[in-house]
Scaffold this active site. Structure first.
Site, PDB file in Angstrom:
ATOM      1  N   GLU A   5      33.740 -33.977  52.149  1.00 16.43           N
ATOM      2  CA  GLU A   5      33.986 -35.414  52.040  1.00 16.43           C
ATOM      3  C   GLU A   5      35.479 -35.700  51.957  1.00 16.43           C
ATOM      4  O   GLU A   5      36.199 -35.046  51.192  1.00 16.43           O
ATOM      5  CB  GLU A   5      33.282 -35.986  50.810  1.00 16.43           C
ATOM      6  CG  GLU A   5      31.758 -35.941  50.901  1.00 16.43           C
ATOM      7  CD  GLU A   5      31.103 -36.876  49.899  1.00 16.43           C
ATOM      8  OE1 GLU A   5      31.413 -38.083  49.924  1.00 16.43           O
ATOM      9  OE2 GLU A   5      30.288 -36.383  49.089  1.00 16.43           O
ATOM     10  N   ARG A   6      35.904 -36.667  52.745  1.00 22.41           N
ATOM     11  CA  ARG A   6      37.329 -37.035  52.699  1.00 22.41           C
ATOM     12  C   ARG A   6      37.671 -37.532  51.288  1.00 22.41           C
ATOM     13  O   ARG A   6      36.946 -38.311  50.689  1.00 22.41           O
ATOM     14  CB  ARG A   6      37.650 -38.116  53.739  1.00 22.41           C
ATOM     15  CG  ARG A   6      36.915 -39.419  53.549  1.00 22.41           C
ATOM     16  CD  ARG A   6      37.377 -40.488  54.519  1.00 22.41           C
ATOM     17  NE  ARG A   6      36.618 -41.725  54.287  1.00 22.41           N
ATOM     18  CZ  ARG A   6      36.889 -42.896  54.850  1.00 22.41           C
ATOM     19  NH1 ARG A   6      37.897 -43.004  55.689  1.00 22.41           N
ATOM     20  NH2 ARG A   6      36.145 -43.950  54.582  1.00 22.41           N
ATOM     21  N   CYS A  23      28.508 -45.158  49.538  1.00 20.70           N
ATOM     22  CA  CYS A  23      27.992 -43.870  49.070  1.00 20.70           C
ATOM     23  C   CYS A  23      26.500 -44.024  48.821  1.00 20.70           C
ATOM     24  O   CYS A  23      26.079 -44.782  47.945  1.00 20.70           O
ATOM     25  CB  CYS A  23      28.710 -43.426  47.799  1.00 20.70           C
ATOM     26  SG  CYS A  23      28.065 -41.867  47.136  1.00 20.70           S
ATOM     27  N   ASN A  76      34.694 -37.653  57.065  1.00 20.75           N
ATOM     28  CA  ASN A  76      33.722 -36.788  56.388  1.00 20.75           C
ATOM     29  C   ASN A  76      33.106 -35.885  57.455  1.00 20.75           C
ATOM     30  O   ASN A  76      32.790 -36.358  58.552  1.00 20.75           O
ATOM     31  CB  ASN A  76      32.613 -37.615  55.734  1.00 20.75           C
ATOM     32  CG  ASN A  76      33.153 -38.662  54.784  1.00 20.75           C
ATOM     33  OD1 ASN A  76      33.567 -38.356  53.676  1.00 20.75           O
ATOM     34  ND2 ASN A  76      33.173 -39.911  55.225  1.00 20.75           N
ATOM     35  N   ASN A  92      24.249 -41.749  47.746  1.00 14.06           N
ATOM     36  CA  ASN A  92      23.781 -41.173  46.482  1.00 14.06           C
ATOM     37  C   ASN A  92      24.139 -42.067  45.304  1.00 14.06           C
ATOM     38  O   ASN A  92      23.339 -42.252  44.378  1.00 14.06           O
ATOM     39  CB  ASN A  92      24.377 -39.780  46.293  1.00 14.06           C
ATOM     40  CG  ASN A  92      23.808 -38.772  47.272  1.00 14.06           C
ATOM     41  OD1 ASN A  92      22.621 -38.767  47.553  1.00 14.06           O
ATOM     42  ND2 ASN A  92      24.658 -37.920  47.814  1.00 14.06           N
ATOM     43  N   CYS A 149      25.781 -35.567  50.157  1.00 18.24           N
ATOM     44  CA  CYS A 149      26.396 -36.808  50.631  1.00 18.24           C
ATOM     45  C   CYS A 149      25.321 -37.613  51.334  1.00 18.24           C
ATOM     46  O   CYS A 149      24.800 -37.187  52.373  1.00 18.24           O
ATOM     47  CB  CYS A 149      27.557 -36.507  51.573  1.00 18.24           C
ATOM     48  SG  CYS A 149      28.306 -37.978  52.310  1.00 18.24           S
ATOM     49  N   GLY A 150      24.976 -38.770  50.767  1.00 17.36           N
ATOM     50  CA  GLY A 150      23.898 -39.579  51.327  1.00 17.36           C
ATOM     51  C   GLY A 150      24.229 -40.135  52.697  1.00 17.36           C
ATOM     52  O   GLY A 150      23.424 -40.036  53.639  1.00 17.36           O
ATOM     53  N   HIS A 167      32.082 -40.325  60.025  1.00  8.87           N
ATOM     54  CA  HIS A 167      31.486 -38.989  59.929  1.00  8.87           C
ATOM     55  C   HIS A 167      31.650 -38.237  61.240  1.00  8.87           C
ATOM     56  O   HIS A 167      31.567 -38.815  62.323  1.00  8.87           O
ATOM     57  CB  HIS A 167      29.994 -39.073  59.587  1.00  8.87           C
ATOM     58  CG  HIS A 167      29.730 -39.595  58.226  1.00  8.87           C
ATOM     59  ND1 HIS A 167      29.637 -38.780  57.117  1.00  8.87           N
ATOM     60  CD2 HIS A 167      29.568 -40.864  57.770  1.00  8.87           C
ATOM     61  CE1 HIS A 167      29.420 -39.528  56.038  1.00  8.87           C
ATOM     62  NE2 HIS A 167      29.380 -40.787  56.413  1.00  8.87           N
ATOM     63  N   GLY A 208      26.371 -38.939  54.689  1.00  7.71           N
ATOM     64  CA  GLY A 208      26.485 -37.790  55.572  1.00  7.71           C
ATOM     65  C   GLY A 208      25.132 -37.302  56.067  1.00  7.71           C
ATOM     66  O   GLY A 208      24.980 -36.923  57.239  1.00  7.71           O
TER      67      GLY A 208
END
Length: 277
Positions: free
Chosen positions: A211-212, A71, A193, A73, A220-221, A162, A223
């Site tokens: 997001e899954r 992740c 995602n 973020n 979403c970083g 993604h 993403g």
């Protein structure tokens, strides 16, 4: 147990300092605490832990209790946390994740981390490594029917899977309906995602994300990184440019090099602290 609520561009998690706290069942804890009506509320929980191979280790769990590999973020938030809470005096910090070791570069002014740049590694397009089931080695701008409508998708891994699709507008998307259909489509054996991207110009993208394991989030970083990689691969953005990705929770700044190595820059914020039994 003491917790700290933080967010990166509105992508909010509940953080635990596992140098001091012991979490017996993080999956169950994430399900319990993430509820925004009856508990703390958030997109999941994040554990900040000791590491044998890096300065720190991160484990993150989604609202449904599933463990995420990476992740962006949350990584930035950890950089701010460990520096401002005195766990390190380094301004370049390594972080062990399930997607490998990430390097965080902290922009510090007067003892405050104003932004964090994360070396996110390389975007991966090989179908088997995402994974996505396809008869093609890469899924680049390929048609996919979801809910009776055809989308053109580009599949990317940033350590997690993604699916990026470019659309005419994002604000009026019925994401609650289509997001879950993307996430659980049979071609994604580990779910996915999904990023819905409107191109504003060559250096600016607008994004909504499903997001899954969590549903729609404000940011979403990984993403944002996957979306810029997909935009570069499809000739929409140029390699080497810093691209602004505009999300509901704020802006992230992504640079994708010619070899698809990704740098992500953005802020991180403390929200509040508290205790739970």
């Amino acid at each position: 147990m003491k917790f700290t609520k933080m967010h990166g561009a509105g992508n909010d998690y509940i953080y635990f300092n596992c140098f001091e706290e012991k979490i017996e069942d993080p999956k169950a804890l994430s399900i319990r605490l993430s509820d925004r009506h009856f508990s703390v509320g958030g997109d999941g929980i994040v554990l900040i832990m000791p590491s044998d191979v890096a300065d720190f280790r991160m484990r993150m769990f989604n609202t449904d209790g599933s463990e995420g590999r990476m992740c962006g973020n949350a990584s930035r938030c950890i950089g701010k946390y460990v520096y401002e809470k005195g766990l390190t005096d380094k301004t370049v910090v390594t972080l062990e994740t399930l997607a490998g070791i990430k390097t965080l570069k902290l922009d510090v002014k007067d003892g405050v981390v104003e932004s964090v740049c994360v070396d996110m590694g390389k975007a991966e397009f090989e179908s088997s490594k995402i994974p996505v089931i396809s008869d093609k080695s890469e899924v680049i701008n390929e048609p996919l029917e979801i809910g009776g409508k055809e989308y053109h998708v580009t599949c990317v891994s940033m350590g997690n899977p993604h699916c990026v699709t470019f659309v005419d507008e994002v604000k009026n998307l019925e994401l609650m309906k289509i997001g879950v259909l993307f996430e659980n489509n049979e071609i994604f054996p580990e779910r996915v995602n999904t990023e819905f991207i409107r191109v504003i110009d060559q250096k600016t993208l607008e994004m909504r994300v499903w997001e899954r394991g969590s549903g729609e989030t404000l940011a979403c970083g990984t993403g944002a990184c996957a979306s810029v990689a997909a935009a570069v691969r499809n000739g929409i953005c140029k390699a080497g440019d810093e691209i602004t990705v505009k999300l509901f929770g704020g802006d992230l700044f992504i640079t994708c090099s010619e070899d698809f190595s990704i740098q992500m820059r953005g802020g991180a914020e403390f929200a509040f602290e508290g205790y739970i039994d």
